[in-house]
Design an enzyme around this catalytic site. Structure first.
Site, PDB file in Angstrom:
ATOM      1  N   GLU A 117      42.068  40.778  36.238  1.00 17.34           N
ATOM      2  CA  GLU A 117      41.681  39.534  36.984  1.00 17.34           C
ATOM      3  C   GLU A 117      41.242  38.266  35.778  1.00 17.34           C
ATOM      4  OE1 GLU A 117      38.373  40.601  39.561  1.00 17.34           O
ATOM      5  OE2 GLU A 117      39.877  41.185  41.196  1.00 17.34           O
ATOM      6  N   HIS A 238      35.188  29.983  44.796  1.00 19.80           N
ATOM      7  CA  HIS A 238      36.412  30.707  44.616  1.00 19.80           C
ATOM      8  C   HIS A 238      37.583  29.889  44.643  1.00 19.80           C
ATOM      9  CE1 HIS A 238      39.488  33.645  44.804  1.00 19.80           C
ATOM     10  NE2 HIS A 238      38.633  34.653  44.363  1.00 19.80           N
ATOM     11  N   ARG A 284      36.880  31.179  36.858  1.00 16.32           N
ATOM     12  CA  ARG A 284      36.903  30.710  38.242  1.00 16.32           C
ATOM     13  C   ARG A 284      36.550  29.171  38.290  1.00 16.32           C
ATOM     14  NH1 ARG A 284      34.866  35.674  41.786  1.00 16.32           N
ATOM     15  NH2 ARG A 284      36.959  36.656  41.715  1.00 16.32           N
ATOM     16  N   HIS A 345      31.529  30.904  47.066  1.00  9.18           N
ATOM     17  CA  HIS A 345      31.711  32.266  47.034  1.00  9.18           C
ATOM     18  C   HIS A 345      30.634  33.016  46.457  1.00  9.18           C
ATOM     19  CE1 HIS A 345      34.427  35.685  46.759  1.00  9.18           C
ATOM     20  NE2 HIS A 345      34.155  35.741  45.623  1.00  9.18           N
ATOM     21  N   ARG A 380      29.965  33.709  36.893  1.00  6.62           N
ATOM     22  CA  ARG A 380      30.023  34.969  37.060  1.00  6.62           C
ATOM     23  C   ARG A 380      31.593  35.400  36.756  1.00  6.62           C
ATOM     24  NH1 ARG A 380      31.716  38.671  41.846  1.00  6.62           N
ATOM     25  NH2 ARG A 380      32.749  36.453  42.375  1.00  6.62           N
TER      26      ARG A 380
END
Ligand SMILES: Cc1cc2nc3c(=O)[nH]c(=O)nc-3n(C[C@H](O)[C@H](O)[C@H](O)COP(=O)(O)OP(=O)(O)OC[C@H]3O[C@@H](n4cnc5c(N)ncnc54)[C@H](O)[C@@H]3O)c2cc1C
Length: 536
Positions: A117, A238, A284, A345, A380
């Protein structure tokens, strides 16, 4: 009505259930949960849980990736603890019955399949197809059900913590007052140790990937009880939530980009090209901001996620849940792009806790997304939150069990106040509650969203203050009611986010302010703490 237990856990996601299972051999546990026991962000997690499992990977690389995403604000000790405990945490989940995807091509065909990811320099995402959270939640709930020391009270909404004077008048947490929705009563659950595991606060924003339970209740309850909160300005958006008129909150996992999908504007331009060296696998915040900018520039309502580079068979086997859901909605992701928008998110900040998840209030712990351990810093890294939840909930369980005897005698000496607020019932002017729900969520989306300006933050602060007073007044006058309780919490959490965002006069990680586009290590290489008064 009064219930008693050694440990009360508020929340039945991965954090609350891990804590409950880890202390159940030391005392009785009551888990209260707002709706049905599986209704949680955990149940929705698609991507997986990050852990160093491959020989080619190393703890140092996972630590470095996490620190890089956190832009200087991660607490290194927290990161080290979580990463080094990762393989053990995965094994623990498997011991409790979770079954993760395996890689048939590996020798013996039994080692775990590892996804990749954004922000991760290695394949290290342990997953159960694209339904990792559902599998974890299923396994933990069945382990809890089989444990005679744990009882779960569904449809019980925590309203306020019970704060009582113990030995020598020492202030401590003696449990929680909760609305029993089905029974139409307020129940006071008294306990030696109380744990907030209430998850995030996505519902503070108009668009969110979070489930309806995510109204920041734990942060609000703790703050009202005088517990400091940290880094509330760091809300992760997100990048890829499905854009669809009829469906709210359906996430398109980052792992889809991990397999080779790319983001394009509606005119076909590659959005991430030239924006970041990792392009579509950039962190992100970078991806969400690039999409936000594209949409603001073009005026388009969404962008597209193009999967033409991924083989259709691979899409169907790796993402069966997303594939099926989209087919139901008339979108064949093996043949056409997926329309996506960013959405609130994950809360990187939260209740201030130490490395064993103790809060400043004796007897009160906070675990999972509601807690700020310092692991995520200003942003994060994907799939690090399930990891943090398991590792730190187990640590909290160890610390809480060790102080159980002491806490029992504190509780025995404590006055145990019953609920003295209003009785449950419907709110007479429900329209006022609905209206303020909408106002708070739109205000936060428009003024305190992905890209911020000082002026919009100041306006947001000026607008939320009267809403807070109005809602407090409703709470004092009207019957206790789910919608009113949640409105009271989203308004307070919104206010905490705005105050924290105004304090940080720089841009860092998830907090981007046009007036201060650079990071300022000289003044802001530190956490934002709100301890009752102004941020500091
Ligand atoms: C769509 C989606 C996908 C995600 N994918 C990933 C991923 O792939 N990997 C990853 O690491 N993270 C992922 N995350 C984040 C991760 O799922 C969450 O951070 C994590 O599950 C939080 O766990 P938790 O136990 O802290 O909270 P939750 O799982 O949200 O559980 C909170 C619990 O608290 C209860 N509760 C809340 N308020 C009250 C109250 N007042 N009274 C009583 N009960 C209350 C709720 O009912 C619920 O049971 C994802 C999140 C979402 C929304």
């Amino acid at each position: 009505m009064i219930e008693r237990a050694d440990f009360t856990v508020v929340g039945s996601g991965i954090a609350g259930l891990t804590f409950a299972l880890s202390v159940a051999d030391r005392g009785s546990v009551i888990v209260i949960t707002k709706k049905d026991d599986a209704e949680s962000a955990t149940n929705m997690a698609q991507g997986g849980i990050a852990a160093v499992m491959a020989g080619s990977d190393s703890f140092d690389r996972h630590i470095e990736d996490t620190l890089a995403a956190g832009v200087g604000l991660c607490r290194r000790e927290a990161v080290e603890i979580a990463v080094r405990s990762g393989p053990e945490a995965v094994r623990r989940l498997m011991d409790w019955g979770a079954r993760f995807s395996t890689d048939a091509s590996s020798p013996g065909g039994s080692s775990l399949a590892l996804g990749r990811e954004g922000g991760h320099s290695e394949r290290r995402i342990v997953h159960a197809q694209d339904m990792t959270g559902r599998e974890i939640e299923r396994a933990l709930l069945s382990a809890v059900e089989a444990n005679p020391n744990i009882s779960v009270l569904e449809d019980h909404i925590g309203i306020e913590l019970v704060v009582a004077g113990g030995r020598a008048g020492r202030r401590g947490c003696a449990g929680v007052h909760a609305l029993d929705v089905r029974g139409g009563a307020v129940v006071t659950v008294l306990s030696a140790v109380t744990v907030l595991a209430t998850g995030g606060c996505g519902k503070v924003y108009l668009y969110t990937t979070n489930p309806d339970i995510a109204s920041g209740d734990g942060v609000a309850m703790a703050f009202r009880a005088g517990v400091p909160v940290r880094n509330m300005e760091f809300v992760q958006f997100h990048p890829t939530c499905l854009y669809h008129p009829e469906v709210k909150s359906f996430l398109i996992s980052e792992a889809v980009r991990g397999e080779g999908a790319v983001l394009r504007s509606l005119s076909g331009r590659r959005i991430m090209r030239g924006v970041h060296p990792r392009e579509d696998l950039a962190p992100r915040d970078v991806v969400a901001r690039a999409i936000d900018k594209t949409m603001k520039t073009t005026g388009d309502k969404h962008v597209n996620l193009d999967l033409s580079a991924v083989a259709p068979g691979r899409i169907r086997s790796r993402f069966p849940n997303i594939y099926e859901r989209l087919i139901e909605l008339g979108i064949d992701m093996t043949a056409a792009p997926i329309p996506v928008v960013p959405a609130a998110h994950y809360l990187c900040g939260g209740i201030a806790v130490d490395l064993e998840c103790r809060t400043a209030l004796p007897g009160l712990y906070a675990v999972g997304e509601v807690a700020h351990t310092g692991m995520h810093g200003a942003n994060r890294l994907a799939s690090n939150s399930l990891l943090e939840a398991v590792v730190f909930s187990e640590r909290a369980a160890g610390a809480a069990a060790a102080e159980l005897d002491d806490r029992r005698s504190e509780l025995a000496a404590a006055s145990s106040p019953e609920w003295s607020g209003n009785r449950p019932g419907p709110v007479p002017e429900g329209v006022l509650i609905d209206y303020n729900w909408d106002i708070v969520r739109r205000l936060m989306w428009d003024y305190v969203g992905i890209g911020r300006t000082r002026r919009r933050l100041e306006l947001a602060q000026a607008r939320i203050s009267p809403i807070l007073s109005e809602v407090t007044d409703y709470f004092l006058r009207y019957p206790v009611n789910r919608d009113l309780l949640e409105l009271r919490n989203i308004a307070l959490v919104g206010d905490l986010i705005i105050r924290s965002a105004l304090w940080r006069e720089e841009s860092r990680g998830l907090h981007y302010v046009e007036d201060y586009p650079e990071r300022d290590d000289e003044h802001y290489l530190r956490d934002t703490v709100i301890d009752g008064g102004v941020p500091q």
